[in-house]
Write a protein that holds these residues in place. Structure first.
Motif, PDB file in Angstrom:
ATOM      1  N   LEU A  22     -20.329  19.493 -13.843  1.00  0.00           N
ATOM      2  CA  LEU A  22     -20.386  18.853 -15.156  1.00  0.00           C
ATOM      3  C   LEU A  22     -18.990  18.416 -15.586  1.00  0.00           C
ATOM      4  O   LEU A  22     -18.814  17.319 -16.128  1.00  0.00           O
ATOM      5  N   LEU A  23     -17.993  19.256 -15.350  1.00  0.00           N
ATOM      6  CA  LEU A  23     -16.621  18.899 -15.694  1.00  0.00           C
ATOM      7  C   LEU A  23     -16.166  17.642 -14.958  1.00  0.00           C
ATOM      8  O   LEU A  23     -15.343  16.876 -15.456  1.00  0.00           O
ATOM      9  N   ASP A  24     -16.714  17.441 -13.757  1.00  0.00           N
ATOM     10  CA  ASP A  24     -16.321  16.280 -12.943  1.00  0.00           C
ATOM     11  C   ASP A  24     -17.149  15.040 -13.264  1.00  0.00           C
ATOM     12  O   ASP A  24     -17.036  14.029 -12.583  1.00  0.00           O
ATOM     13  N   GLY A  25     -17.994  15.135 -14.291  1.00  0.00           N
ATOM     14  CA  GLY A  25     -18.741  13.959 -14.713  1.00  0.00           C
ATOM     15  C   GLY A  25     -20.050  13.744 -14.001  1.00  0.00           C
ATOM     16  O   GLY A  25     -20.580  12.625 -13.983  1.00  0.00           O
ATOM     17  N   LYS A  75     -40.623  13.732 -19.569  1.00  0.00           N
ATOM     18  CA  LYS A  75     -39.684  12.916 -18.797  1.00  0.00           C
ATOM     19  C   LYS A  75     -38.228  13.245 -19.075  1.00  0.00           C
ATOM     20  O   LYS A  75     -37.339  12.757 -18.374  1.00  0.00           O
ATOM     21  N   ASP A  76     -37.941  14.046 -20.094  1.00  0.00           N
ATOM     22  CA  ASP A  76     -36.557  14.436 -20.356  1.00  0.00           C
ATOM     23  C   ASP A  76     -36.013  15.196 -19.159  1.00  0.00           C
ATOM     24  O   ASP A  76     -36.704  16.025 -18.566  1.00  0.00           O
ATOM     25  N   SER A  77     -34.753  14.931 -18.806  1.00  0.00           N
ATOM     26  CA  SER A  77     -34.184  15.558 -17.613  1.00  0.00           C
ATOM     27  C   SER A  77     -32.801  16.135 -17.904  1.00  0.00           C
ATOM     28  O   SER A  77     -32.138  15.760 -18.872  1.00  0.00           O
ATOM     29  N   THR A  78     -32.373  17.035 -17.032  1.00  0.00           N
ATOM     30  CA  THR A  78     -31.108  17.740 -17.227  1.00  0.00           C
ATOM     31  C   THR A  78     -30.240  17.692 -15.972  1.00  0.00           C
ATOM     32  O   THR A  78     -30.750  17.817 -14.860  1.00  0.00           O
ATOM     33  N   PRO A  79     -28.909  17.547 -16.149  1.00  0.00           N
ATOM     34  CA  PRO A  79     -27.975  17.685 -15.034  1.00  0.00           C
ATOM     35  C   PRO A  79     -27.450  19.114 -14.908  1.00  0.00           C
ATOM     36  O   PRO A  79     -26.867  19.476 -13.885  1.00  0.00           O
ATOM     37  N   PHE A  80     -27.645  19.920 -15.975  1.00  0.00           N
ATOM     38  CA  PHE A  80     -27.090  21.267 -15.999  1.00  0.00           C
ATOM     39  C   PHE A  80     -27.807  22.080 -17.069  1.00  0.00           C
ATOM     40  O   PHE A  80     -27.832  21.690 -18.237  1.00  0.00           O
ATOM     41  N   CYS A  81     -28.400  23.191 -16.671  1.00  0.00           N
ATOM     42  CA  CYS A  81     -28.999  24.093 -17.649  1.00  0.00           C
ATOM     43  C   CYS A  81     -29.208  25.462 -17.022  1.00  0.00           C
ATOM     44  O   CYS A  81     -29.165  25.617 -15.789  1.00  0.00           O
ATOM     45  N   THR A  82     -29.434  26.447 -17.880  1.00  0.00           N
ATOM     46  CA  THR A  82     -29.713  27.814 -17.456  1.00  0.00           C
ATOM     47  C   THR A  82     -30.940  28.289 -18.221  1.00  0.00           C
ATOM     48  O   THR A  82     -30.970  28.221 -19.450  1.00  0.00           O
ATOM     49  N   VAL A  83     -31.948  28.744 -17.483  1.00  0.00           N
ATOM     50  CA  VAL A  83     -33.183  29.215 -18.133  1.00  0.00           C
ATOM     51  C   VAL A  83     -33.598  30.551 -17.529  1.00  0.00           C
ATOM     52  O   VAL A  83     -33.191  30.915 -16.423  1.00  0.00           O
ATOM     53  N   THR A  84     -34.447  31.259 -18.265  1.00  0.00           N
ATOM     54  CA  THR A  84     -34.981  32.536 -17.802  1.00  0.00           C
ATOM     55  C   THR A  84     -36.246  32.848 -18.581  1.00  0.00           C
ATOM     56  O   THR A  84     -36.526  32.224 -19.611  1.00  0.00           O
ATOM     57  N   TYR A  85     -37.012  33.814 -18.100  1.00  0.00           N
ATOM     58  CA  TYR A  85     -38.089  34.385 -18.898  1.00  0.00           C
ATOM     59  C   TYR A  85     -37.489  35.557 -19.671  1.00  0.00           C
ATOM     60  O   TYR A  85     -37.029  36.525 -19.075  1.00  0.00           O
ATOM     61  N   PHE A  86     -37.479  35.420 -20.985  1.00  0.00           N
ATOM     62  CA  PHE A  86     -36.780  36.397 -21.823  1.00  0.00           C
ATOM     63  C   PHE A  86     -37.640  37.638 -21.991  1.00  0.00           C
ATOM     64  O   PHE A  86     -38.771  37.575 -22.483  1.00  0.00           O
ATOM     65  N   ASN A  87     -37.071  38.782 -21.597  1.00  0.00           N
ATOM     66  CA  ASN A  87     -37.800  40.048 -21.625  1.00  0.00           C
ATOM     67  C   ASN A  87     -36.809  41.157 -22.016  1.00  0.00           C
ATOM     68  O   ASN A  87     -36.360  41.926 -21.171  1.00  0.00           O
ATOM     69  N   PRO A  88     -36.440  41.235 -23.303  1.00  0.00           N
ATOM     70  CA  PRO A  88     -35.354  42.126 -23.716  1.00  0.00           C
ATOM     71  C   PRO A  88     -35.684  43.602 -23.544  1.00  0.00           C
ATOM     72  O   PRO A  88     -36.804  44.036 -23.786  1.00  0.00           O
ATOM     73  N   ARG A 226     -15.665  16.892  -7.194  1.00  0.00           N
ATOM     74  CA  ARG A 226     -14.533  17.806  -6.967  1.00  0.00           C
ATOM     75  C   ARG A 226     -14.843  19.123  -7.683  1.00  0.00           C
ATOM     76  O   ARG A 226     -14.554  19.283  -8.855  1.00  0.00           O
ATOM     77  N   LEU A 227     -15.417  20.061  -6.959  1.00  0.00           N
ATOM     78  CA  LEU A 227     -15.866  21.305  -7.582  1.00  0.00           C
ATOM     79  C   LEU A 227     -14.799  22.390  -7.593  1.00  0.00           C
ATOM     80  O   LEU A 227     -14.880  23.328  -8.383  1.00  0.00           O
ATOM     81  N   SER A 228     -13.799  22.268  -6.728  1.00  0.00           N
ATOM     82  CA  SER A 228     -12.665  23.201  -6.756  1.00  0.00           C
ATOM     83  C   SER A 228     -11.583  22.570  -7.619  1.00  0.00           C
ATOM     84  O   SER A 228     -10.849  21.680  -7.174  1.00  0.00           O
ATOM     85  N   ARG A 229     -11.499  23.022  -8.864  1.00  0.00           N
ATOM     86  CA  ARG A 229     -10.661  22.355  -9.855  1.00  0.00           C
ATOM     87  C   ARG A 229      -9.429  23.199 -10.172  1.00  0.00           C
ATOM     88  O   ARG A 229      -9.537  24.390 -10.476  1.00  0.00           O
ATOM     89  N   LYS A 230      -8.256  22.575 -10.113  1.00  0.00           N
ATOM     90  CA  LYS A 230      -6.997  23.290 -10.318  1.00  0.00           C
ATOM     91  C   LYS A 230      -6.883  23.846 -11.732  1.00  0.00           C
ATOM     92  O   LYS A 230      -6.307  24.905 -11.946  1.00  0.00           O
TER      93      LYS A 230
END
Length: 241
Positions: A22-25, A75-88, A226-230
């Motif tokens: 995501l940082l690399d666009g 049709k909405d789409s994502t380039p980056f997300c984090t999901v889970t089944y919430f079970n506290p 470029r995933l290895s970022r200085k």
């Protein structure tokens, strides 16, 4: 990706792509709402071309954009997300005002180790909560430049829900190490990415996770990123506020 329904894995965090991409666009959506909802009912992220912030809880998914919360379409789409089944497994009540620094210190005391992943849901009243939403990017720009156009929204004496995760320090760049929170108000009409807050009173729910499932795109943009970022930590600090 096979769109067949997935069985619920309550111990798993499912992530699409990486923060370093995501940082690399790498902003093009790679999985749709119909696909990501097979992996969780709770989560955060962003959208194709950075068009807003994603927030989900109780199986309801929203796009937070320009001060509004909009339910997702298939049709909405994502380039980056984090999901889970919430079970506290843990609940803790806060009955006095508490700022961001004190609250995050408390959260560390409520969990067994910083080396594990956790999902958090904070339901309550907030004296103050500061948010922002990223804006649609037509063409490639680094994310550090894209967030310069973000819209800020301040809430005062507001009821609502904070949704988010703790990512261990060793996973910096895969996700955002530390706490990463999004907010939606009680009427589910407004919200954004959280960068400061003062809690008045709240119930805190904590879900410890044992597995991380990472989906890596095969798009040209991701393969050439470029995933290895200085300056990884500096860039994340700039984009996350």
């Amino acid at each position: 990706m096979n769109e067949k329904s997935c069985s619920k894995n309550y111990g798993e965090i499912y992530q699409v792509s990486t923060m370093s991409a995501l940082l690399d666009g790498v902003y093009d959506g790679v999985l749709t709402y119909n696909q990501i909802k097979q992996h969780g009912d709770f989560g955060i992220g962003t959208f194709d071309h950075l068009d807003g912030e994603l927030l989900a809880f109780d199986g309801k998914f929203y796009r937070l954009r320009g001060g509004s919360a909009i339910p997702l379409t298939e049709k909405d789409s994502t380039p980056f997300c984090t999901v889970t089944y919430f079970n506290p497994q843990t609940k803790y009540n806060i009955d006095q005002p508490m700022g961001k620094e004190s609250f995050e210190t408390l959260l560390k005391d409520l969990v067994p180790s910083e080396n594990l992943y956790y999902a958090f849901r904070i339901e309550g009243t907030f004296k103050k909560i500061s948010t922002r939403t990223v804006s649609y990017q037509e063409h490639y720009v680094p994310m550090t430049q894209a967030v310069a156009e973000q819209q800020s929204i301040e809430f005062e004496n507001t009821k609502g829900t904070i949704v988010g995760f703790w990512t261990p320090p060793y996973a910096q760049g895969i996700a955002v190490a530390g706490y990463h929170f999004h907010f939606i108000d009680a009427n589910q009409q407004k919200g954004g990415h959280v960068f400061d807050y003062v809690i008045d009173s709240a119930a805190v729910f904590i879900d410890q996770k044992s597995h991380m499932n990472l989906y890596t795109p095969t798009t040209k943009a991701f393969l050439n990123a470029r995933l290895s970022r200085k300056n990884l930590i500096k860039e994340i600090n700039l984009t996350e506020g």
